[in-house]
Design a protein around this motif. Structure first.
Motif, short mmCIF file in Angstrom:
data_model
loop_
_atom_site.label_atom_id
_atom_site.label_comp_id
_atom_site.label_asym_id
_atom_site.label_seq_id
_atom_site.Cartn_x
_atom_site.Cartn_y
_atom_site.Cartn_z
N LEU A 131 0.87 -1.34 -0.02
CA LEU A 131 -0.07 0.07 -0.03
C LEU A 131 0.78 1.12 0.00
O LEU A 131 0.58 2.34 -0.68
CB LEU A 131 -0.83 -0.06 1.33
CG LEU A 131 -2.00 -0.91 1.50
CD1 LEU A 131 -2.76 -0.87 2.39
CD2 LEU A 131 -2.92 -0.79 -0.04
N ALA A 132 2.03 1.09 0.71
CA ALA A 132 2.88 2.38 0.64
C ALA A 132 3.34 2.73 -0.54
O ALA A 132 3.60 3.91 -0.95
CB ALA A 132 3.92 2.13 1.80
N ALA B 60 0.53 4.42 -2.50
CA ALA B 60 0.64 5.73 -2.40
C ALA B 60 1.60 6.70 -2.58
O ALA B 60 1.59 7.91 -3.08
CB ALA B 60 0.46 5.92 -0.61
N LEU B 61 2.95 5.98 -2.42
CA LEU B 61 4.27 6.95 -2.92
C LEU B 61 4.37 7.00 -4.54
O LEU B 61 4.94 7.83 -4.80
CB LEU B 61 5.17 6.34 -2.08
CG LEU B 61 5.66 6.81 -0.68
CD1 LEU B 61 6.79 6.04 -0.12
CD2 LEU B 61 5.94 8.10 -0.42
N LEU C 49 -9.13 -2.80 4.68
CA LEU C 49 -7.97 -2.60 4.71
C LEU C 49 -7.73 -2.37 6.44
O LEU C 49 -6.99 -2.90 7.14
CB LEU C 49 -7.11 -1.38 4.42
CG LEU C 49 -7.05 -1.61 2.61
CD1 LEU C 49 -6.35 -0.45 1.75
CD2 LEU C 49 -5.92 -2.77 2.45
N PHE D 138 4.10 4.03 8.46
CA PHE D 138 2.91 3.72 7.20
C PHE D 138 1.93 4.70 7.14
O PHE D 138 1.38 5.03 6.22
CB PHE D 138 2.47 2.26 7.40
CG PHE D 138 3.46 1.15 7.35
CD1 PHE D 138 3.98 0.99 5.82
CD2 PHE D 138 4.15 0.19 8.02
CE1 PHE D 138 4.71 0.11 5.43
CE2 PHE D 138 5.16 -0.45 7.65
CZ PHE D 138 5.48 -0.58 6.16
N ILE E 182 3.10 7.82 5.68
CA ILE E 182 3.01 7.72 4.16
C ILE E 182 1.65 7.67 3.55
O ILE E 182 1.52 8.24 2.43
CB ILE E 182 3.62 6.28 3.90
CG1 ILE E 182 5.30 6.42 4.12
CG2 ILE E 182 3.61 5.90 2.35
CD1 ILE E 182 5.89 5.16 4.24
N PHE E 183 0.67 7.16 4.26
CA PHE E 183 -0.66 6.89 3.60
C PHE E 183 -1.40 8.18 3.71
O PHE E 183 -2.14 8.65 2.71
CB PHE E 183 -1.51 6.04 4.57
CG PHE E 183 -1.22 4.65 4.19
CD1 PHE E 183 -0.41 4.05 3.21
CD2 PHE E 183 -1.54 3.83 5.15
CE1 PHE E 183 0.23 2.82 3.05
CE2 PHE E 183 -0.98 2.25 5.19
CZ PHE E 183 -0.35 1.91 4.27
N LEU F 134 0.07 11.04 2.74
CA LEU F 134 0.80 11.85 1.76
C LEU F 134 -0.10 12.17 0.46
O LEU F 134 -0.30 13.41 0.11
CB LEU F 134 1.91 11.28 1.16
CG LEU F 134 3.25 11.32 2.31
CD1 LEU F 134 4.36 10.43 1.78
CD2 LEU F 134 3.71 12.45 2.46
N PRO F 135 -1.00 11.14 -0.01
CA PRO F 135 -1.81 11.43 -1.34
C PRO F 135 -2.91 12.78 -0.84
O PRO F 135 -3.25 13.47 -1.59
CB PRO F 135 -2.51 10.37 -1.51
CG PRO F 135 -1.67 9.29 -0.94
CD PRO F 135 -0.78 9.85 0.12
N TRP G 118 -7.40 6.80 -5.29
CA TRP G 118 -5.97 6.73 -4.86
C TRP G 118 -5.80 7.84 -3.74
O TRP G 118 -5.26 7.47 -2.86
CB TRP G 118 -4.98 7.04 -5.99
CG TRP G 118 -3.60 7.12 -5.69
CD1 TRP G 118 -2.60 6.31 -5.40
CD2 TRP G 118 -2.85 8.48 -5.30
NE1 TRP G 118 -1.50 6.94 -5.01
CE2 TRP G 118 -1.58 8.07 -5.24
CE3 TRP G 118 -3.32 9.93 -5.80
CZ2 TRP G 118 -0.56 9.31 -4.73
CZ3 TRP G 118 -2.34 10.94 -5.42
CH2 TRP G 118 -0.99 10.63 -5.02
N PRO H 155 -7.12 6.57 1.56
CA PRO H 155 -6.31 6.87 2.98
C PRO H 155 -7.11 7.56 3.88
O PRO H 155 -6.79 6.96 5.16
CB PRO H 155 -5.00 7.46 2.49
CG PRO H 155 -4.75 7.35 1.10
CD PRO H 155 -6.42 7.03 0.30
#
Lengths: 303, 298
Positions: free
Chosen positions: A21-22, A25-26, B94, B108, B111-112, B114-115, B169, B173
């Motif tokens: 998943l990371a 996302a990245l 999830l 994590f 990071i999630f 970020l979008p 996308w 998150p």
């Protein structure tokens, strides 16, 4: 050794899913970063997806094309609206959470409804208001003989300064951000015990002093969260900025779209400028992920 | 507390609210009233506010027969329904899968989100590049596993699919993190008790956890619904509503009617209808269970 033994199968699976998943996302963000170092030729050829000669040309070109101007505008508007939002929202949240007065819950509902207003809906009246304000000032100058004949300083230029889109953007971003900021700060204020304020009032503090000397500093964690969200919206907003700004007052998100030309899309330059635009929000994320998550969940989980 | 103190306190409260009220009035209420008024007028770009022509319900009558408006309502509702369901299912799945706290979870989570922090304009540009028919990475990798190149943003169905994927996308998150926080905040006694009573994983999940998350789910759906109707930047950049009108959501249609067709009055009419639809949908959601009521103590 112990920690390795402790890794059972479900934990390994959990990490595998998280890493997958990371990457999703990245991935797109990394692609943007990498592409920003490619020449147009490398971008167009599919062979050089990951292997290519990096170049700074895109960044040089971006910097030579008014990037500093867009950056300055973005910083002015974002900071001004963030500071204004925090101050105004802090005061409003204090009133709503502490002071007893009729009309408390209607205002809270109103706050939520206001959150529904789409920027596209706002763009129309805002555009008209702004245009008319400018025309009104011009009319005023036309009708005033001595101003009309004046060359230096040019009163028309001065009037244009007054209708600076950045002032408008600051006002509208603050208005759009206030509901969430107030909502959020009320939640934080409720966690601060009222005894401190009561003691201060008994000691002879005015309500305003209580607010500036006691509440505002105590609210700091809440203000930090509100600041991040306000900044993020103001920094990223596109539509109102597109409608309200001109050549000299454009913000970064509007500026980047100038690379979408009729002749074609200059991907390298777009990705370079895109990378520069997302740096502040990304840095914020890494510095204050905890606060961001607190802000996101505040509305839904804790209420 | 005596009454004069109360009155004094009331006055102070309103004084503290005054700046917020002024900004709301100037920045939101006045413009919205103008929009409403303008929806009964004709006004073209570049004219003064005072030059508007009152035309009664003409704009509304025109709108009822306008295929473009109808199709944009359809696109918006379809887009909202698909992304909401997809994001809820994926986000919930999830969250359930990853609810057990583990080491490094904070990294994590960072990071999630970020979008969510990336500017929508940048998101639109990145995905427009990734999905580009000729140079896009998506086609490149699909080619390597034998799937022929698609013109993702050039065909109606694919373009719609593309904006859906991009939205998923960016926003899954958000739902994932909220639901995860909700799951981890569930009272452990209840879960423990059901485990002792012999509930299996399915029963635990669908009979206990999901129902207990109901109020959070509703607020999340409400917030996302509002955002889906508001947002247009990503679509503006990726497809500008095309090809044809396949990705033209109402927000974008309003923008184009106002600033491309330069009919500000008519655009305001569509804007009023958009706000009306949003209000009805939100009230409908709130009818299910009013999450505000439960927290009306603020």
């Amino acid at each position: 050794m112990n920690s390795i033994k402790g890794l059972n199968r479900s934990t390994v699976l959990q990490y595998a899913v998280l890493i997958f998943l990371a990457l999703i996302a990245l991935g797109p963000i990394i692609v943007m970063f990498i592409t920003s170092f490619k020449t147009q030729v490398d971008i167009m050829s599919s062979e050089s997806m990951w292997v290519f000669q990096p170049t700074f040309d895109n960044y040089t070109h971006v910097f030579e094309n008014k990037f500093d101007l867009f950056l300055r505008n973005s910083i002015i508007v974002s900071l001004a609206s963030t500071v204004l939002s925090l101050l105004v929202a802090g005061m409003a949240a204090y009133a709503l959470s502490r002071l007893e007065f009729p009309g408390r819950s209607p205002i809270a509902y109103f706050t939520l409804i206001i959150r529904m207003v789409p920027p596209a809906v706002l763009a129309i009246p805002i555009f008209i208001l702004w245009l008319n304000w400018e025309l009104f000032l011009f009319d005023l100058i036309d009708a005033t003989p001595f101003l009309y004949e004046m060359d230096n300083p040019d009163p028309y230029l001065f009037a244009e300064g007054l209708v600076d889109g950045r002032i408008g953007l600051t006002l509208f971003y603050t208005a759009l951000n206030l509901p969430f900021a107030i909502w959020l700060l009320i939640g934080f204020l409720r966690q601060i015990p009222t005894e401190i304020e009561e003691a201060a009032i008994v000691d002879g503090c005015s309500q305003w002093q209580v607010f500036t000397r006691i509440i505002f500093p105590l609210m700091r964690p809440g203000l930090a969260v509100a600041a991040i969200f306000t900044f993020r919206i103001s920094w990223n907003e596109f539509l109102l900025a597109l409608v309200l700004t001109d050549r000299n007052t454009r913000t970064l998100p509007v500026g980047i779209t100038l690379f979408l030309t009729e002749q074609g899309v200059q991907w390298g330059r777009i990705m370079a400028m895109g990378t520069l635009i997302v740096i502040p929000p990304l840095v914020l994320t890494f510095v204050a992920a905890r606060q961001i998550i607190a802000g996101m969940t505040a509305g839904a989980v804790k209420g | 507390m005596n009454s004069s103190f109360k009155i004094r306190q009331m006055r102070i409260a309103y004084l503290f609210l005054l700046p917020a009220i002024i900004i709301f009035l100037l920045g939101l209420v006045v413009p919205l009233i103008n929009t409403f008024e303008l929806s009964f007028n004709r006004l073209s770009m570049g004219s003064r506010w005072s030059d508007r022509d009152y035309v009664g319900l003409e704009n509304y009558e025109r709108m009822v027969e306008d295929d473009h408006v109808r199709s944009s309502v359809g696109v918006t509702l379809r887009f909202a329904a698909i992304v909401l369901v997809a994001e809820l299912v994926i986000g919930m799945g999830l969250a359930l899968l990853l609810e057990k706290p583990i080491k490094g979870a904070a990294v994590f989570r960072t990071i999630f989100i970020l979008p969510l922090m990336v500017s929508p304009v940048a998101v639109g540009l990145i995905w427009r590049y990734l999905l580009d028919g000729r140079i896009g990475l998506i086609n490149h990798y699909l080619g390597q596993i034998g799937i022929p190149a698609q013109t993702w943003l050039g065909e109606p169905g694919l373009a719609f699919f593309s904006i859906v994927i991009t939205d998923i996308w960016q926003w899954t998150p958000f739902i994932f993190i909220i639901l995860l926080a909700g799951l981890q905040a569930l009272p452990s006694e209840v879960l423990e008790a059901s485990r002792i009573d012999g509930a299996n994983w399915w029963q635990m999940t669908f009979l206990i956890k999901v129902p207990m998350l109901r109020s959070i789910l509703l607020v999340t759906v409400l917030m996302r619904l509002i955002d889906v109707f508001r947002a247009l930047e990503v679509i503006f950049i990726m497809t500008f509503g095309g090809p044809g009108r396949s990705t033209q959501v109402m927000s974008l249609h309003i923008y184009k009617t106002a600033f491309t067709s330069q009919t500000l009055g008519y655009a305001s009419t569509i804007a009023v209808v958009l706000m009306f639809i949003m209000l009805v949908l939100s009230l409908f959601l709130l009818l299910f269970s009013n999450p505000l009521k439960e927290r009306a103590d603020f």
